[in-house]
Design a protein around this motif. Structure first.
Motif, PDB file in Angstrom:
ATOM      1  N   ALA A  46       0.805  -1.216   0.000  1.00 32.98           N
ATOM      2  CA  ALA A  46       0.000   0.000   0.000  1.00 32.98           C
ATOM      3  C   ALA A  46       0.841   1.271   0.000  1.00 32.98           C
ATOM      4  CB  ALA A  46      -0.938   0.001   1.209  1.00 32.98           C
ATOM      5  N   GLY A  47       2.110   1.164   0.358  1.00 39.11           N
ATOM      6  CA  GLY A  47       2.973   2.343   0.365  1.00 39.11           C
ATOM      7  C   GLY A  47       3.730   2.562  -0.930  1.00 39.11           C
ATOM      8  N   THR A  48       3.650   1.617  -1.844  1.00 39.86           N
ATOM      9  CA  THR A  48       4.370   1.690  -3.110  1.00 39.86           C
ATOM     10  C   THR A  48       3.441   2.188  -4.214  1.00 39.86           C
ATOM     11  OG1 THR A  48       5.794  -0.161  -2.458  1.00 39.86           O
ATOM     12  CG2 THR A  48       5.666   0.333  -4.813  1.00 39.86           C
ATOM     13  N   ASP A  49       3.935   3.102  -5.037  1.00 38.98           N
ATOM     14  CA  ASP A  49       3.179   3.629  -6.180  1.00 38.98           C
ATOM     15  C   ASP A  49       1.907   4.369  -5.782  1.00 38.98           C
ATOM     16  OD1 ASP A  49       5.020   2.551  -8.068  1.00 38.98           O
ATOM     17  OD2 ASP A  49       4.043   0.592  -7.899  1.00 38.98           O
ATOM     18  N   MET A  50       1.861   4.868  -4.539  1.00 38.13           N
ATOM     19  CA  MET A  50       0.747   5.710  -4.110  1.00 38.13           C
ATOM     20  C   MET A  50       1.074   7.143  -4.522  1.00 38.13           C
ATOM     21  SD  MET A  50      -0.929   6.129  -0.312  1.00 38.13           S
ATOM     22  CE  MET A  50      -2.614   6.745  -0.116  1.00 38.13           C
ATOM     23  N   THR A  51       0.480   7.604  -5.600  1.00 37.15           N
ATOM     24  CA  THR A  51       0.819   8.907  -6.165  1.00 37.15           C
ATOM     25  C   THR A  51       0.479  10.048  -5.210  1.00 37.15           C
ATOM     26  OG1 THR A  51       0.325   7.971  -8.352  1.00 37.15           O
ATOM     27  CG2 THR A  51       0.537  10.378  -8.204  1.00 37.15           C
ATOM     28  N   PHE A  52      -0.649   9.943  -4.521  1.00 42.07           N
ATOM     29  CA  PHE A  52      -1.099  10.963  -3.575  1.00 42.07           C
ATOM     30  C   PHE A  52      -1.215  10.341  -2.186  1.00 42.07           C
ATOM     31  CE2 PHE A  52      -3.038  11.777  -7.742  1.00 42.07           C
ATOM     32  CZ  PHE A  52      -2.484  13.008  -8.036  1.00 42.07           C
ATOM     33  N   ASP A  53      -0.424  10.843  -1.224  1.00 42.09           N
ATOM     34  CA  ASP A  53      -0.503  10.310   0.132  1.00 42.09           C
ATOM     35  C   ASP A  53      -1.775  10.808   0.816  1.00 42.09           C
ATOM     36  OD1 ASP A  53      -0.052  12.826   1.565  1.00 42.09           O
ATOM     37  OD2 ASP A  53       2.047  12.655   0.965  1.00 42.09           O
ATOM     38  N   PHE A  54      -2.022  10.314   2.035  1.00 41.58           N
ATOM     39  CA  PHE A  54      -3.269  10.670   2.705  1.00 41.58           C
ATOM     40  C   PHE A  54      -3.332  12.150   3.103  1.00 41.58           C
ATOM     41  CE2 PHE A  54      -3.995   6.067   3.227  1.00 41.58           C
ATOM     42  CZ  PHE A  54      -5.326   6.033   2.819  1.00 41.58           C
ATOM     43  N   GLY A  55      -2.185  12.761   3.343  1.00 37.96           N
ATOM     44  CA  GLY A  55      -2.203  14.202   3.592  1.00 37.96           C
ATOM     45  C   GLY A  55      -2.732  14.946   2.382  1.00 37.96           C
ATOM     46  N   ALA A  56      -2.265  14.552   1.190  1.00 44.03           N
ATOM     47  CA  ALA A  56      -2.721  15.186  -0.042  1.00 44.03           C
ATOM     48  C   ALA A  56      -4.203  14.910  -0.288  1.00 44.03           C
ATOM     49  CB  ALA A  56      -1.885  14.693  -1.220  1.00 44.03           C
ATOM     50  N   LEU A  57      -4.654  13.690   0.010  1.00 43.05           N
ATOM     51  CA  LEU A  57      -6.063  13.346  -0.205  1.00 43.05           C
ATOM     52  C   LEU A  57      -6.983  14.115   0.729  1.00 43.05           C
ATOM     53  CD1 LEU A  57      -5.815   9.469  -0.704  1.00 43.05           C
ATOM     54  CD2 LEU A  57      -6.136  11.213  -2.478  1.00 43.05           C
ATOM     55  N   VAL A  58      -6.597  14.203   2.011  1.00 46.55           N
ATOM     56  CA  VAL A  58      -7.416  14.955   2.964  1.00 46.55           C
ATOM     57  C   VAL A  58      -7.456  16.425   2.578  1.00 46.55           C
ATOM     58  CG1 VAL A  58      -7.627  15.700   5.374  1.00 46.55           C
ATOM     59  CG2 VAL A  58      -7.060  13.312   4.849  1.00 46.55           C
ATOM     60  N   ALA A  59      -6.313  16.989   2.201  1.00 46.85           N
ATOM     61  CA  ALA A  59      -6.265  18.394   1.789  1.00 46.85           C
ATOM     62  C   ALA A  59      -7.121  18.627   0.547  1.00 46.85           C
ATOM     63  CB  ALA A  59      -4.824  18.818   1.530  1.00 46.85           C
ATOM     64  N   HIS A  60      -7.106  17.686  -0.376  1.00 45.10           N
ATOM     65  CA  HIS A  60      -7.933  17.796  -1.581  1.00 45.10           C
ATOM     66  C   HIS A  60      -9.417  17.814  -1.216  1.00 45.10           C
ATOM     67  CE1 HIS A  60      -8.886  17.311  -5.860  1.00 45.10           C
ATOM     68  NE2 HIS A  60      -9.805  16.437  -5.481  1.00 45.10           N
ATOM     69  N   ALA A  61      -9.819  16.927  -0.305  1.00 43.78           N
ATOM     70  CA  ALA A  61     -11.227  16.864   0.105  1.00 43.78           C
ATOM     71  C   ALA A  61     -11.662  18.149   0.793  1.00 43.78           C
ATOM     72  CB  ALA A  61     -11.445  15.670   1.030  1.00 43.78           C
ATOM     73  N   ALA A  62     -10.723  18.805   1.469  1.00 45.49           N
ATOM     74  CA  ALA A  62     -11.043  19.997   2.255  1.00 45.49           C
ATOM     75  C   ALA A  62     -10.781  21.298   1.502  1.00 45.49           C
ATOM     76  CB  ALA A  62     -10.231  19.986   3.548  1.00 45.49           C
ATOM     77  N   ARG A  63     -10.542  21.220   0.214  1.00 39.04           N
ATOM     78  CA  ARG A  63     -10.182  22.435  -0.536  1.00 39.04           C
ATOM     79  C   ARG A  63     -11.262  23.519  -0.421  1.00 39.04           C
ATOM     80  NH1 ARG A  63      -9.168  22.981  -7.095  1.00 39.04           N
ATOM     81  NH2 ARG A  63      -8.691  25.226  -7.070  1.00 39.04           N
ATOM     82  N   THR A  64     -12.532  23.134  -0.531  1.00 38.49           N
ATOM     83  CA  THR A  64     -13.612  24.143  -0.517  1.00 38.49           C
ATOM     84  C   THR A  64     -14.637  23.889   0.577  1.00 38.49           C
ATOM     85  OG1 THR A  64     -14.948  22.887  -2.118  1.00 38.49           O
ATOM     86  CG2 THR A  64     -13.387  24.514  -3.001  1.00 38.49           C
ATOM     87  N   ARG A  65     -14.314  23.011   1.528  1.00 34.56           N
ATOM     88  CA  ARG A  65     -15.268  22.695   2.594  1.00 34.56           C
ATOM     89  C   ARG A  65     -14.509  22.289   3.853  1.00 34.56           C
ATOM     90  NH1 ARG A  65     -17.912  17.191   0.220  1.00 34.56           N
ATOM     91  NH2 ARG A  65     -17.725  18.361  -1.719  1.00 34.56           N
TER      92      ARG A  65
END
Length: 335
Positions: A233-252
């Protein structure tokens, strides 16, 4: 610290679970449900941690054997469930399967959809099958649960809001997705109920396997008792969970208890059949079979099939417990 929700009403009953998943103790004196704990995590987490320490030392009163089959998903329902597609190698193959090219932006801007969160199924609950046309598929994923996250959070700050980690089976109806996406308005019918692992764990419990916002362990899936995939699960993960959470919170703002998924775990090396890494969903396997041998050979899920998803630590011990589900026909009389 490991937490689980025993089946009890709509939101379960919170328990603290031992590291070896053998014993549990009620957390009712601290928080009746996991959502209650997440709503006031800063104040309640230390008390839950003390319960966990007492359980490990054998000092916890009223400890009892832990039964994974008695569990709901850690959050039986959530205010929000958003699922990314952080493994772009997987996205590329699945899009190729339906004749769609991969835009270059997918490598820099995460894909994410908002799923149904009003009712998750338990880790041992059945996968309901509605017919051959569904093209039912498993999707083995990693997911995190956050506390309250402010809108516009940075990736670095987002990592500090991750309170729990789980694994998931985010079932897809592949046969329904192409026409649905062609409407230009996202998933609905193509995403049946999701199941999460019996246990959710705090990131510190994962040791050095949790680093850089990724979980560096193989995610094991099996179909009908035979190994199907073990991508890391740590290999070839283009976007880490910090990036995913930040993406979800961009406008909310994200409310406490929001679940953010990784998308199907996939490794680039699995494109070589000889790698032995395997896959976390049938769609990826079928596309590669077409590349390797000219046609897909692995069928979609059908009634009677069994899916098992698990992750083990370096000593071979289950971290989250197992998602273990049978595919069952949804009765016509209930439609």
């Amino acid at each position: 610290m490991k937490l689980a929700s025993l089946k009890n009403g709509r939101d379960g009953r919170l328990v603290v679970v031992s590291r070896d998943l053998a014993r549990a103790v009620s957390a009712e004196g601290v928080a009746p449900t996991l959502q209650h704990a997440l709503d006031d995590w800063q104040n309640l987490a230390p008390s839950l941690a003390r319960l966990a320490a007492a359980l490990e030392s054998g000092e916890a009163q009223s400890a009892f054997p832990f039964d994974e089959s008695a569990c709901a998903s850690p959050l039986p329902r959530a205010y929000q469930w958003v699922d990314g597609s952080a493994y772009v190698t997987h996205v590329e193959l699945v899009r190729k399967a339906r004749g769609a090219e991969l835009p270059a932006s997918f490598w820099t801007d995460p894909l994410m959809y908002q799923g149904a969160s009003d009712r998750f199924v338990g880790p041992r609950d059945p996968i309901e099958w509605g017919g051959e046309e569904w093209g039912l598929d498993l999707e083995a994923e990693v997911a995190v649960v956050v506390d309250d996250v402010p809108m516009g959070v940075t990736r670095e700050a987002a990592l500090g809001h991750i309170k729990l980690v789980m694994i998931a089976n985010d079932v897809s109806a592949r046969g329904l997705i192409p026409n649905e996406l062609a409407k230009g308005f996202g998933f609905l019918h193509g995403k049946p109920a999701t199941a999460f692992s019996p246990v959710a764990v705090t990131p510190d419990e994962l040791g050095d396997a949790w680093r850089d916002g990724k979980l560096h362990r193989p995610l094991l899936s099996a179909l009908n008792g035979r190994a199907f995939g073990r991508p890391d699960a740590g290999t070839d993960m283009t976007f880490d969970f910090g990036a995913l959470v930040a993406h979800a919170a961009r406008t909310r703002h994200l409310g406490a208890g929001t679940i953010v998924g990784s998308g199907t775990v996939a490794n680039e090396a699995a494109r070589e059949e000889s790698s032995g890494i395997g896959h976390s969903c049938l769609a990826e396997r079928r596309m590669l079979e077409t590349i390797w041998r000219g046609r897909p050979e692995t069928p979609w899920l059908k009634p009677g099939d069994h899916v098992r998803i698990e992750m083990r630590d370096g000593d071979g011990r289950s971290i989250f417990g197992a998602i273990d589900q049978e595919v069952v026909r949804y009765p016509d009389e209930l439609r």
